[in-house]
Design an enzyme around this catalytic site. Structure first.
Site, PDB file in Angstrom:
ATOM      1  N   ASP A 123     -34.880  44.242 -19.320  1.00 14.72           N
ATOM      2  CA  ASP A 123     -36.128  44.520 -20.029  1.00 14.72           C
ATOM      3  C   ASP A 123     -36.904  43.226 -19.865  1.00 14.72           C
ATOM      4  OD1 ASP A 123     -38.221  44.592 -21.847  1.00 14.72           O
ATOM      5  OD2 ASP A 123     -37.184  46.042 -23.092  1.00 14.72           O
ATOM      6  N   HIS A 124     -37.881  43.236 -18.965  1.00 11.46           N
ATOM      7  CA  HIS A 124     -38.472  41.944 -18.582  1.00 11.46           C
ATOM      8  C   HIS A 124     -39.170  41.252 -19.751  1.00 11.46           C
ATOM      9  CE1 HIS A 124     -41.959  44.599 -17.853  1.00 11.46           C
ATOM     10  NE2 HIS A 124     -42.643  43.561 -18.221  1.00 11.46           N
TER      11      HIS A 124
ATOM     12  N   HIS B 236     -39.477  48.034 -24.712  1.00 13.01           N
ATOM     13  CA  HIS B 236     -40.106  46.760 -25.059  1.00 13.01           C
ATOM     14  C   HIS B 236     -40.392  46.599 -26.561  1.00 13.01           C
ATOM     15  CE1 HIS B 236     -40.408  46.539 -20.834  1.00 13.01           C
ATOM     16  NE2 HIS B 236     -41.516  47.221 -20.695  1.00 13.01           N
TER      17      HIS B 236
END
Ligand SMILES: NC(=O)c1ccc[n+]([C@@H]2O[C@H](COP(=O)([O-])OP(=O)(O)OC[C@H]3O[C@@H](n4cnc5c(N)ncnc54)[C@H](OP(=O)(O)O)[C@@H]3O)[C@@H](O)[C@H]2O)c1
Length: 506
Positions: free
Chosen positions: A193-194, A256
């Site tokens: 999950d950047h 996110h």
């Protein structure tokens, strides 16, 4: 969390295979991140990168693609003519099909040769940069060709990096996780999950647990509510086909926004190890009160943008975007109110919102403290003082600010609302690494702290899936219900107004 990993030095000798190396993620993120790690001396010695995809590239053509990618997308550092030849030597390409045993056999040959002369020690990272529909075949290919090993502590090791989306509901996420676990142990699987790779997101834990003053106030006694906003000005653009299937709830909230919620809401971990932190995040996710079907419309608002003006430019409606159905009911905006049923957060609402084509691009967490008692400077009910708000800005203008009341100069005891403001870029002008730099480095180091564990992903889907199911039973009849360039649908405002609150300005 932050210092521990950075002080661990360079990773073991290893190499990296990127599946889907002809694609957008490789060009935009992975190759620029690898180049920046190289410039910073953070890649292991004799590193090797093998691009794998169906597209027919020669090794030279792949290097040209990589050069173009670095020139276009590398953070402030285009390809340096002095250093580029050294980086270029690391790049290799293998054309092949994802379900084709012969392609995997040839890939194995390439890796074996590299292990001898170039990359290192038989340790390999496999990055799945393809659409998830190809994951199963790649997993099988790795397993059957003997490329994936099944133990984290095996020597040599292999690690698997997986991109979002991990499924499109709970059962598909479980099926995908099962498929991944057939060839790889959980400890070898790194789900990206950047958002977690962003410095400012990592700073949330430092703010909470690296300072003495916040944690005593971080509970229902002092906090009135929390707002988490991730607003985009972009529309669906060229990703209409993907977005039609996903929508904002799957694309942004399930991963996110929930990861941000976890970092704000979790209990202090007993150490900074990957599992200690992820255990606490899981507890936070599991304490989110499920939304009952009869409460769905009161607690969750969905929206879709109409044509409008963004940054002064006319933009089309979502339904007019490429590869989007003219009668599409895909949501491009979601706002919701959730409660966590635990001691710390009892009764404190968390309001989340995210959307495309909104007025401003911003990602921010606002912790609003309780109202002041109506005495002393706050005696006038017609002009109540603003409450304190701690704002964590994730992008742009990354930083932290605290809204406080201050005496306005002059003979009267008038109070103005002012901000104590810390801006990342003014204090640390050297700039911060891109999320993918940090995440790729952590995979090579074997540190899973900033990656989502299977149970976290599935806990988030457990909450989100009933909402998706509820929506299939009630088609929205007001879409499109917000103008591009606005703050979203009016009903999103009502979500807070009925509680006597309002969103921070977009
Ligand atoms: N792009 C981003 O910024 C971004 C951000 C976050 C997450 N992701 C995720 O990262 C993964 C890769 O994203 P991407 O944007 O690079 O994807 P992409 O450009 O659509 O696909 C990457 C490559 O995968 C191969 N591929 C294999 N099966 C395919 C299929 N059924 N349809 C299309 N291509 C297929 C294609 O290469 P060949 O045809 O040459 O084999 C393609 O070039 C996805 O899971 C995506 O959701 C991307």
């Amino acid at each position: 969390m932050p210092e521990k990993e950075l002080s661990d030095g360079t990773p073991d000798r290893c190499g990296l295979v990127i599946f889907g190396a002809s694609g957008d993620l490789t060009r935009r993120k992975l190759l620029p991140a690898l180049y920046n790690l190289f410039l910073d001396g953070l890649l292991p010695p004799a590193f090797g990168i093998v691009g794998f995809a169906r597209s027919a590239f020669s090794r030279e053509e792949f290097r040209v693609l990589a050069r173009g990618a670095v020139d276009e997308f590398s953070r402030r550092r285009p390809a340096d003519p002095q250093r580029w030849p050294e980086f270029e030597q690391m790049l290799h390409y293998q054309q092949g099909g994802y379900g084709d045993a012969e392609s995997f056999r040839r890939l194995r040959e390439v890796q074996t040769n590299l292990d001898r002369v170039h990359a290192g020690a038989g340790n390999w990272v496999y990055y799945l940069a393809t659409p998830p529909s190809a994951y199963r075949e790649i997993g099988q290919g790795l397993e059957q060709s003997g490329l994936a090993c099944s133990r984290m502590d095996a020597k040599p090791w292999s690690r698997l990096v997986v991109e979002k989306p991990i499924g499109h509901d709970l059962s598909s996420a479980r099926a995908l996780n099962d498929a991944l676990s057939a060839g790889c142990e959980e400890s070898q699987t790194f789900r990206i999950d950047h958002y977690l790779g962003k410095e400012t997101v990592q700073n949330i834990l430092v703010l909470r647990f690296g300072n003495g003053i916040f944690e005593p106030l971080w509970n229902h006694h002092h906090i009135d509510h929390v707002q988490i906003t991730v607003a985009e000005t972009d529309g669906a653009g060229s990703r209409g086909g993907y977005y039609e299937e996903a929508g904002a709830l799957r694309d942004m909230v399930q991963n996110h926004l929930f990861q941000l919620l976890c970092l704000v809401a979790m209990e202090p971990p007993h150490n900074l190890g990957a599992d200690a932190i992820r255990d606490e995040k899981l507890q936070a996710l599991e304490s989110i009160r499920p939304i009952r079907p009869e409460e769905l419309d009161r607690q969750v608002v969905r929206g879709q943008y109409a044509a409008g003006l963004v940054d002064g430019q006319p933009v089309k409606a979502y339904r007019e975007e490429e590869k989007v159905a003219r009668e599409s009911v895909t949501e491009t905006f979601v706002a919701m109110k959730v409660y966590l049923d635990n001691w710390r957060w009892s009764g404190v609402p968390f309001y989340l919102r995210t959307g495309k084509r909104l007025a401003r691009r911003t990602a921010e967490i606002a912790i609003q403290f309780r109202k002041l008692p109506p005495i002393l400077f706050n005696r006038n009910p017609a002009r109540p003082l603003d409450p304190n708000v701690l704002s964590i800005r994730l992008q742009p203008n990354e930083g932290v600010s605290l809204q406080i009341g201050s005496k306005r100069p002059g003979p009267r005891a008038e109070v103005s609302t002012v901000k104590l403001d810390f801006g990342y870029h003014s204090v640390f002008p050297a700039g911060t690494p891109e999320a993918y730099e940090r995440l790729l480095l952590d995979v090579m180091l074997g540190d899973a702290t900033l990656f989502m564990r299977r149970d976290e992903v599935e806990a988030a889907w457990s909450f989100v899936t009933p909402i998706l199911e509820g929506w299939t039973h009630s088609t929205p009849d007001d879409f499109p219900n917000y103008v591009a360039g606005s703050a979203g649908p009016a009903r999103a405002d009502e979500l807070l107004v009925v509680d006597g609150r309002r969103w921070g300005r977009l």
